[in-house]
Write a protein that holds these residues in place. Structure first.
Motif, short mmCIF file in Angstrom:
data_model
loop_
_atom_site.label_atom_id
_atom_site.label_comp_id
_atom_site.label_asym_id
_atom_site.label_seq_id
_atom_site.Cartn_x
_atom_site.Cartn_y
_atom_site.Cartn_z
N LYS A 178 2.43 -3.76 -15.58
CA LYS A 178 1.51 -4.06 -16.68
C LYS A 178 0.13 -3.49 -16.42
O LYS A 178 -0.62 -3.20 -17.36
N ALA A 179 -0.22 -3.31 -15.17
CA ALA A 179 -1.51 -2.72 -14.81
C ALA A 179 -1.54 -1.21 -15.02
O ALA A 179 -2.56 -0.57 -14.77
N ARG A 180 -0.43 -0.64 -15.48
CA ARG A 180 -0.39 0.81 -15.75
C ARG A 180 -0.06 1.11 -17.21
O ARG A 180 0.19 2.27 -17.56
N THR A 181 -0.07 0.09 -18.06
CA THR A 181 0.31 0.29 -19.46
C THR A 181 -0.85 0.83 -20.30
O THR A 181 -2.01 0.58 -20.01
N SER A 182 -0.50 1.57 -21.35
CA SER A 182 -1.48 2.13 -22.29
C SER A 182 -1.03 1.81 -23.72
O SER A 182 0.16 1.63 -23.99
N PRO A 183 -2.00 1.74 -24.66
CA PRO A 183 -3.45 1.86 -24.41
C PRO A 183 -3.98 0.64 -23.70
O PRO A 183 -3.35 -0.43 -23.70
N TYR A 184 -5.17 0.80 -23.10
CA TYR A 184 -5.81 -0.32 -22.42
C TYR A 184 -6.11 -1.40 -23.47
O TYR A 184 -6.49 -1.08 -24.60
N PRO A 185 -5.93 -2.69 -23.13
CA PRO A 185 -6.13 -3.77 -24.10
C PRO A 185 -7.48 -3.69 -24.83
O PRO A 185 -8.51 -3.43 -24.22
N GLY A 186 -7.42 -3.87 -26.15
CA GLY A 186 -8.63 -3.88 -26.95
C GLY A 186 -9.28 -2.53 -27.16
O GLY A 186 -10.44 -2.45 -27.57
N SER A 187 -8.53 -1.46 -26.88
CA SER A 187 -9.09 -0.12 -27.01
C SER A 187 -8.00 0.88 -27.35
O SER A 187 -6.83 0.53 -27.46
N LYS A 188 -8.40 2.13 -27.50
CA LYS A 188 -7.46 3.23 -27.70
C LYS A 188 -7.39 4.10 -26.45
O LYS A 188 -6.85 5.20 -26.48
N VAL A 189 -7.95 3.61 -25.37
CA VAL A 189 -8.02 4.37 -24.11
C VAL A 189 -6.63 4.47 -23.48
O VAL A 189 -5.95 3.46 -23.28
N GLU A 190 -6.24 5.69 -23.18
CA GLU A 190 -4.96 5.95 -22.51
C GLU A 190 -5.20 6.17 -21.02
O GLU A 190 -6.03 7.00 -20.63
N ARG A 191 -4.49 5.43 -20.20
CA ARG A 191 -4.59 5.62 -18.76
C ARG A 191 -3.95 6.95 -18.34
O ARG A 191 -3.04 7.44 -19.02
N SER A 192 -4.38 7.49 -17.23
CA SER A 192 -3.64 8.59 -16.61
C SER A 192 -2.32 8.02 -16.12
O SER A 192 -2.28 6.90 -15.60
N GLN A 193 -1.25 8.74 -16.30
CA GLN A 193 0.07 8.23 -15.92
C GLN A 193 0.21 8.24 -14.39
O GLN A 193 -0.13 9.22 -13.73
N VAL A 194 0.71 7.13 -13.88
CA VAL A 194 0.93 6.98 -12.44
C VAL A 194 2.40 6.67 -12.21
O VAL A 194 2.87 5.58 -12.53
N PRO A 195 3.16 7.60 -11.64
CA PRO A 195 4.58 7.33 -11.36
C PRO A 195 4.73 6.30 -10.25
O PRO A 195 3.83 6.13 -9.42
N ASN A 196 5.85 5.63 -10.23
CA ASN A 196 6.08 4.58 -9.23
C ASN A 196 5.83 5.05 -7.81
O ASN A 196 5.24 4.33 -7.00
N GLU A 197 6.28 6.26 -7.51
CA GLU A 197 6.18 6.73 -6.12
C GLU A 197 4.76 7.07 -5.70
O GLU A 197 4.50 7.31 -4.51
N LYS A 198 3.80 7.08 -6.66
CA LYS A 198 2.42 7.42 -6.30
C LYS A 198 1.45 6.27 -6.56
O LYS A 198 0.23 6.47 -6.55
N VAL A 199 1.96 5.08 -6.74
CA VAL A 199 1.09 3.92 -6.93
C VAL A 199 0.31 3.61 -5.66
O VAL A 199 -0.89 3.37 -5.67
N SER A 223 0.81 -1.21 0.00
CA SER A 223 0.00 0.00 0.00
C SER A 223 0.85 1.27 0.00
O SER A 223 0.40 2.32 -0.42
N ASN A 224 2.09 1.16 0.48
CA ASN A 224 2.90 2.36 0.62
C ASN A 224 3.62 2.78 -0.64
O ASN A 224 4.19 3.86 -0.71
N GLY A 225 3.62 1.93 -1.64
CA GLY A 225 4.33 2.29 -2.87
C GLY A 225 4.51 1.09 -3.74
O GLY A 225 4.01 0.02 -3.45
N ALA A 226 5.24 1.26 -4.83
CA ALA A 226 5.43 0.14 -5.77
C ALA A 226 6.90 0.01 -6.11
O ALA A 226 7.61 0.98 -6.26
N LYS A 227 7.35 -1.20 -6.19
CA LYS A 227 8.70 -1.43 -6.68
C LYS A 227 8.72 -1.16 -8.17
O LYS A 227 7.72 -1.27 -8.86
N GLU A 228 9.88 -0.85 -8.69
CA GLU A 228 9.98 -0.54 -10.11
C GLU A 228 9.65 -1.74 -10.98
O GLU A 228 9.27 -1.59 -12.12
N ASN A 229 9.79 -2.94 -10.45
CA ASN A 229 9.54 -4.14 -11.26
C ASN A 229 8.19 -4.77 -10.94
O ASN A 229 7.94 -5.92 -11.24
N SER A 230 7.32 -4.02 -10.24
CA SER A 230 6.01 -4.57 -9.90
C SER A 230 4.90 -3.61 -10.29
O SER A 230 5.11 -2.41 -10.38
#
Length: 350
Positions: free
Chosen positions: A64-85, A54-61
């Motif tokens: 894939k849940a933050r990649t764009s575009p979202y599968p099967g669409s052209k939807v772009e996620r809002s960018q989430v930096p590692n330190e704010k996951v 809950s406190n953050g994300a490792k760079e290697n974890s």
């Protein structure tokens, strides 16, 4: 239903417990007999490289849940930096994109209604009729009526391509055998000196990536039934067989899935379909055909969601869908099989 006050306490405690899981070494499972008349199994868990806290994300974890575009669409996620996951990191300007696929909104039997629908009152964090809404990683927080991804922010809210709010449970059968020469002898890798393990891989039709066969657990279905069904559908094309052929396949699958097995992983999966409100969880189980005789009687044939199927040598050169490479690495460790030409890579955990 959990409220915001539950969130920080529960998320912190449950995720800390999940992430504190110690990876068990293979010594406890070596030498398990491969008798078809016995049903032993061992259970292992991956460490925190699969799921961030809950406190953050490792760079290697949680990548894939933050990649764009979202599968099967052209939807772009809002960018989430590692330190704010992590949800415990305050981010007042967080503005995720809302997206739920049309195929999900159409209301198929495998999908929940929208949260806003008056006749929909899901029981999160518990068994809801035949639908399992409990997470294998512990309690998750509910905010504004929506479950919150325990691994952190993804830059997208709604359900995307996933049918259920909260955890979407899947099962992944990892079928393995030893690579052998024409004389039936196990083949060892020339550098590591370890025997080479092979597994049945499918090429997914939706994204073209190679993966472990597997799929969603139907409401009320046992995991063991899902594992067998999905392998039959994707690796043996059982859906397209005649009644007689299906009965024959079922007999052979029974023999295969009666062999000793290892529960490799249970829990959250870093999957490109994940959102802030819906995420994938899986139980990955390794069924090992020690002699190779059982699989010799089964002809691989791609079906259902699989475009291709084949035996693949296990090594660190594999590039697989979602977290599947990490599952395969753990199988190699537990079977004391070849993984890497780098001794350091073979001796370290995930």
């Amino acid at each position: 239903m959990a409220g915001r006050s539950l969130g920080q306490a529960v998320a912190t405690v449950s995720l800390s417990v999940a992430l504190a899981t110690v990876t068990v070494r293979s010594s406890g499972c070596r030498g398990i007999p491969a008798s078809r008349n016995s049903f032993p199994f061992c259970e292992f868990h991956l460490n925190s490289n699969i799921m961030s806290g809950s406190n953050g994300a490792k760079e290697n974890s949680h990548n894939k849940a933050r990649t764009s575009p979202y599968p099967g669409s052209k939807v772009e996620r809002s960018q989430v930096p590692n330190e704010k996951v992590g949800w415990l990191v305050e981010w007042q300007d967080y503005n995720p994109v809302e997206y739920t696929a049309v195929s999900v909104l159409a209301g198929p039997r495998w999908a929940d209604p929208q949260i806003s629908e008056s006749n929909f009152s899901p029981k999160f964090n518990e068994k809801d009729g035949h639908v399992e809404r409990k997470s294998q990683n512990g309690l998750y927080e509910i905010e504004n009526g929506r479950p919150r991804n325990p691994a952190g922010r993804t830059g997208l809210v709604g359900r995307g391509l996933l049918g259920r709010w909260g955890p979407n449970h899947a099962a992944d059968p990892i079928i393995t055998r030893w690579k052998r020469d024409d004389s039936g002898n196990k083949i060892t890798h020339p550098v590591s000196g370890k025997c080479i393990l092979q597994f049945v891989a499918i090429k997914r039709k939706d994204c073209g990536e190679w993966a472990i066969p597997g799929g969603m657990v139907d409401p009320g279905e046992k995991i063991s039934a899902t594992l067998k069904r999905e392998f039959g559908e994707e690796a043996l094309n059982s859906l397209q067989k005649s009644s007689a052929e299906k009965r024959e396949i079922e007999k052979k699958l029974h023999a295969l899935f009666s062999q000793e097995h290892l529960v490799i992983y249970k829990g959250y999966v870093d999957d490109p379909r994940n959102t802030d409100n819906a995420w994938m969880e899986t139980e990955a189980v390794n069924y090992h055909d020690e002699t190779g005789e059982t699989m010799d009687n089964l002809t691989l044939e791609a079906g259902d969601d699989a475009g291709k199927v084949k035996w693949v040598d296990i090594s660190d050169q594999l590039k697989l869908y979602a977290s599947h490479s990490q599952f395969i690495k753990l199988v190699a460790e537990k079977r004391d099989a070849h993984w890497s030409e780098d001794p350091a890579a073979d001796s370290h955990g995930l």
